[in-house]
Scaffold this motif. Structure first.
Motif, mmCIF file in Angstrom:
data_model
loop_
_atom_site.group_PDB
_atom_site.id
_atom_site.type_symbol
_atom_site.label_atom_id
_atom_site.label_comp_id
_atom_site.label_asym_id
_atom_site.label_seq_id
_atom_site.Cartn_x
_atom_site.Cartn_y
_atom_site.Cartn_z
ATOM 1 N N LEU A 92 54.878 -58.962 48.898
ATOM 2 C CA LEU A 92 54.377 -58.603 47.576
ATOM 3 C C LEU A 92 54.837 -57.175 47.294
ATOM 4 N N PHE A 95 52.478 -52.524 44.024
ATOM 5 C CA PHE A 95 51.489 -52.707 42.958
ATOM 6 C C PHE A 95 50.683 -53.992 43.178
ATOM 7 N N GLU A 96 51.364 -55.059 43.540
ATOM 8 C CA GLU A 96 50.655 -56.322 43.773
ATOM 9 C C GLU A 96 49.693 -56.207 44.957
ATOM 10 N N LEU A 99 46.731 -54.847 43.508
ATOM 11 C CA LEU A 99 46.151 -55.824 42.591
ATOM 12 C C LEU A 99 45.284 -56.834 43.347
ATOM 13 N N VAL A 114 44.865 -53.260 35.901
ATOM 14 C CA VAL A 114 46.131 -52.516 35.918
ATOM 15 C C VAL A 114 45.955 -51.009 35.884
ATOM 16 N N GLN A 115 45.163 -50.532 34.903
ATOM 17 C CA GLN A 115 45.070 -49.090 34.701
ATOM 18 C C GLN A 115 44.577 -48.393 35.975
ATOM 19 N N GLY A 118 47.266 -48.400 38.659
ATOM 20 C CA GLY A 118 48.318 -47.443 38.328
ATOM 21 C C GLY A 118 47.889 -46.021 38.651
ATOM 22 N N GLU A 119 46.644 -45.691 38.307
ATOM 23 C CA GLU A 119 46.160 -44.329 38.558
ATOM 24 C C GLU A 119 46.063 -44.037 40.055
ATOM 25 N N LEU A 121 47.919 -45.416 42.413
ATOM 26 C CA LEU A 121 49.297 -45.261 42.895
ATOM 27 C C LEU A 121 49.825 -43.876 42.549
ATOM 28 N N ASP A 122 49.493 -43.413 41.350
ATOM 29 C CA ASP A 122 49.919 -42.100 40.897
ATOM 30 C C ASP A 122 49.301 -41.026 41.790
ATOM 31 N N LEU A 127 53.778 -44.112 42.977
ATOM 32 C CA LEU A 127 54.160 -44.700 41.694
ATOM 33 C C LEU A 127 55.646 -45.057 41.646
ATOM 34 N N ALA A 130 56.214 -48.450 43.055
ATOM 35 C CA ALA A 130 55.197 -49.435 42.666
ATOM 36 C C ALA A 130 55.749 -50.858 42.636
ATOM 37 N N ASN A 131 56.993 -51.007 42.185
ATOM 38 C CA ASN A 131 57.540 -52.354 42.044
ATOM 39 C C ASN A 131 58.484 -52.738 43.179
ATOM 40 N N LEU A 133 59.133 -53.971 47.142
ATOM 41 C CA LEU A 133 58.401 -54.805 48.095
ATOM 42 C C LEU A 133 57.746 -53.907 49.141
ATOM 43 N N ARG A 149 45.279 -49.260 48.714
ATOM 44 C CA ARG A 149 44.768 -50.620 48.607
ATOM 45 C C ARG A 149 43.254 -50.644 48.798
#
Ligand SMILES: Nc1ncnc2c1ncn2[C@@H]1O[C@H](COP(=O)(O)OP(=O)(O)OP(=O)(O)O)[C@@H](O)[C@H]1O
Ligand SMILES: [Mg+2]
Lengths: 238, 360
Positions: A92, A95-96, A99, A114-115, A118-119, A121-122, A127, A130-131, A133, A149
């Motif tokens: 994954l 980000f996932e 999630l 999401v929000q 995202g915060e 990760l930032d 960040l 984030a996308n 693997l 996580r």
């Protein structure tokens, strides 16, 4: 009290790895745990988070007994954890990974989550990947992902298992600042760490474990001055 | 100037699930589906029969992949539901006089209903014991159906032509496509198989894109960590087990409608309904939705062109399976997707940042 551990005992066959442990943590308190290798620190986390069940004793969290509650129930009750050896969902994205915790640990929809993800990760400097693997991350990034996580589940108490090892001084200072920020949001912290100076920059209270027993507890500086602890502390640094 | 802490601009994040690629593949999927629907107009009977086989193996493979590749339930007993579905169809049509078209969904419901008590037993077992447990259960199913005299006992029984011809639409196919009854029966089965295959694929894809799909991806990679992030492992596993049993049962009903002959040994065959399916998923790529598709096509081609070699064919199949497991553990699709970063059924959730949106 947020967390109350009383008379906790765990043995694997004839080896006792948690021996009549008592421990309490108040809401938004930060407590550190040190102890030599094999002292039973990670085992204590597994007992609190529900990965292992105790041979005897009680764990109460936020007013209710955790006995029989599986790990997912404890997560939803507000206990977030990291693993000493990072356990990312490799296939994954980063980000996932968050999630999963936000959607299943907090019962939010993906769009609602999401929000916050995202915060986090930032905040943890993830960040930019984030996308990517999670399997492609370096060890340091994986350790940060562990923390990100756990935070995505919006915990009341977060269990951190050796997250500062192998960091440069700069990175370590950054980590300490981040954990300080997390504390400010009212999250209680229980932190196992061999890097004592990082630990001391954050915690209110120190617990020392040895052979599954709590051998000392109190204000960090005072505890470290006790001769029996000092003995072990030298052992850790070696 | 450094912007630290509170001075940092507020970032607005959003999630993006369907990208341009997924729209393209949706269009391609629709075109392929339309072509397959219209194929009987042009294609000969052999190709139609071959494709029926390909479609039901693909549907079984998708089910097994969801079960083993995602939910970590390594079952080697899915033949229990293939056979059960087949026998439900025979019982309903031969004894109950029901229409075969109705018998297929009923086979699904019966399979799901029996999957629940079966799960109660096998879910107590872990790892290899779970696998063995599912196999034992399938053997029990086989022994039970061998006792049912009304369905031919140990030797089995056949569907009468009046049953196989009673699938609605066969008369219409005969006149519309100008074919005789056996060919029209095959075409009806072909469309049913196509519908079941496409339905299974769509179901698996939709599950993987849902919140449960996120959980299944996590369980596939790290079960313990998934639990500590709040994933209700047992519930999702049970749901997957029951849902795949239902689909497997429907496919089983269709397989035996097409074969028109059933026996306990064939219907509960571990070789036909588990070993081959496992081969398809492993060589294609376990834990991906594309893998079983690739695997099923390769398996079909090998079956088509090499099955005449008998034992050598099986040895080749086994060798190929082992080679892939050793040198490409993520299957042939894994090799392709690694190199070209390709996906046919995108399930990724991307995080998108809208920078410098000042706070309201
Ligand atoms: N599942 C298990 N079965 C048997 N023994 C175990 C198991 N888990 C841990 N142990 C043993 O329990 C003892 C305590 O292990 P634990 O991981 O809690 O130590 P630790 O204090 O976290 O050590 P470290 O600083 O090396 O991380 C060790 O001797 C370990 O070998
Ligand atoms: Mg440890």
């Amino acid at each position: 009290m947020l967390l109350e551990v009383a008379g906790l005992r765990k043995s694997f066959g004839s080896i006792v790895v948690a021996d009549d442990l008592d421990l309490t943590i108040a809401a938004s308190e930060a407590v550190g745990i040190i102890g030599p290798n094999g002292a039973g620190k990670t085992t204590l986390f597994n007992l609190i988070a529900g990965g292992l069940s105790p041979s005897a004793g009680h764990i109460r969290f936020d007013g209710s007994d955790l006995a029989g509650l599986p790990p997912q129930g404890r997560c939803r009750a507000g206990i977030g954890r990291t693993y000493q050896i990072p356990q990312p969902f490799e296939n994954l994205t980063v980000f996932e990974n968050l999630l999963v915790g936000a959607v299943h640990g907090r019962r939010k929809t993906e769009t609602e989550a999401v929000q916050a993800c995202g915060e986090i990760l930032d905040q943890l400097g993830l960040l930019k990947c984030a996308n990517a693997l999670a399997g492609s991350l370096t060890l340091l990034e994986r350790k940060r992902l562990e923390m990100a996580r756990a935070l995505a589940t919006a915990p009341k108490l977060v269990l951190l298992d050796e997250i500062a090892g192998g960091l440069t001084d700069g990175e370590c200072a950054e980590l300490v600042a981040t954990i300080g920020d997390i504390r400010k949001t009212g999250v209680a912290i229980l932190w196992i760490e061999h890097v004592v100076h990082a630990l001391f920059a954050v915690i209110d209270r120190l617990v020392v474990l040895n052979f599954g027993r709590k051998i000392a507890e109190g204000a960090p500086k005072e505890v470290m001055q006790r001769p029996d602890v000092h003995q072990i502390y030298i052992g850790i640094e070696a | 100037m450094m912007d630290a802490g509170a001075a940092r601009p507020t970032r607005v994040f959003r999630i993006e699930t369907a990208d341009r690629l997924s729209r393209t593949s949706a269009i391609i999927a629709c075109i392929v589906l339309l072509m397959l629907v219209l194929l009987p107009v042009f294609a000969g009977r052999t190709l139609i029969q071959d494709l029926i086989f390909l479609f039901y193996m693909l549907a079984l493979a998708q089910c097994w992949n969801l079960l083993a590749g995602y939910a970590g339930l390594i079952s080697v007993g899915q033949q229990a539901f293939v056979g059960l579905g087949g026998y439900v169809l025979f019982a309903l049509t031969l004894i109950g006089g029901a229409n075969p078209l109705l018998a297929i969904p009923v086979a699904g419901i019966v399979s799901a209903a029996l999957a629940l008590p079966t799960a109660l037993i096998v879910f107590r077992l872990r790892g290899a014991y779970f696998a063995i447990g599912t196999w034992v259960v399938a053997e029990v199913y086989r022994l039970v159906f061998a006792q049912v005299k009304a369905l031919g006992g140990g030797t089995g029984t056949s569907l009468s032509p009046s049953v196989t011809s009673s699938v609605p639409g066969i008369e219409w196919i005969k006149t519309a496509l100008d074919v005789r009854t056996p060919a029209a029966r095959d075409i009806a089965s072909y469309w049913l198989a196509l519908a079941l295959m496409a339905g299974t694929l769509a179901f698996v894809y939709l599950v993987l894109r849902s919140r449960r799909g996120l959980a299944l991806g996590a369980i596939r990679d790290r079960e313990a960590a998934a639990a500590s992030l709040g994933v209700d492992i047992d519930r999702i596993k049970l749901a997957v087990y029951v849902a795949t049993a239902a689909m497997t049962g429907m496919v089983g009903a269709l397989i035996y409608l097409q074969k028109a002959r059933i026996s306990p040994d064939a219907a509960f065959s571990v070789l036909d309904w588990t070993a081959y399916v496992l081969f398809i998923v492993v060589i294609g790529g376990i834990g991906t939705i594309e893998g079983p598709v690739i695997g099923a096509i390769i398996f079909y081609l090998m079956q088509r062109y090499l099955a005449d070699f008998g034992a050598w064919y099986l040895i080749l199949l086994g060798t190929l399976g082992i080679l892939v497991m050793l040198f490409a553990p993520r299957g042939l699709w894994g090799l392709v997707s690694e190199r070209y970063d390709l996906t046919l059924f995108p399930t990724r959730r991307r995080l998108v940042v809208n920078e410098d949106r000042s706070q309201g």
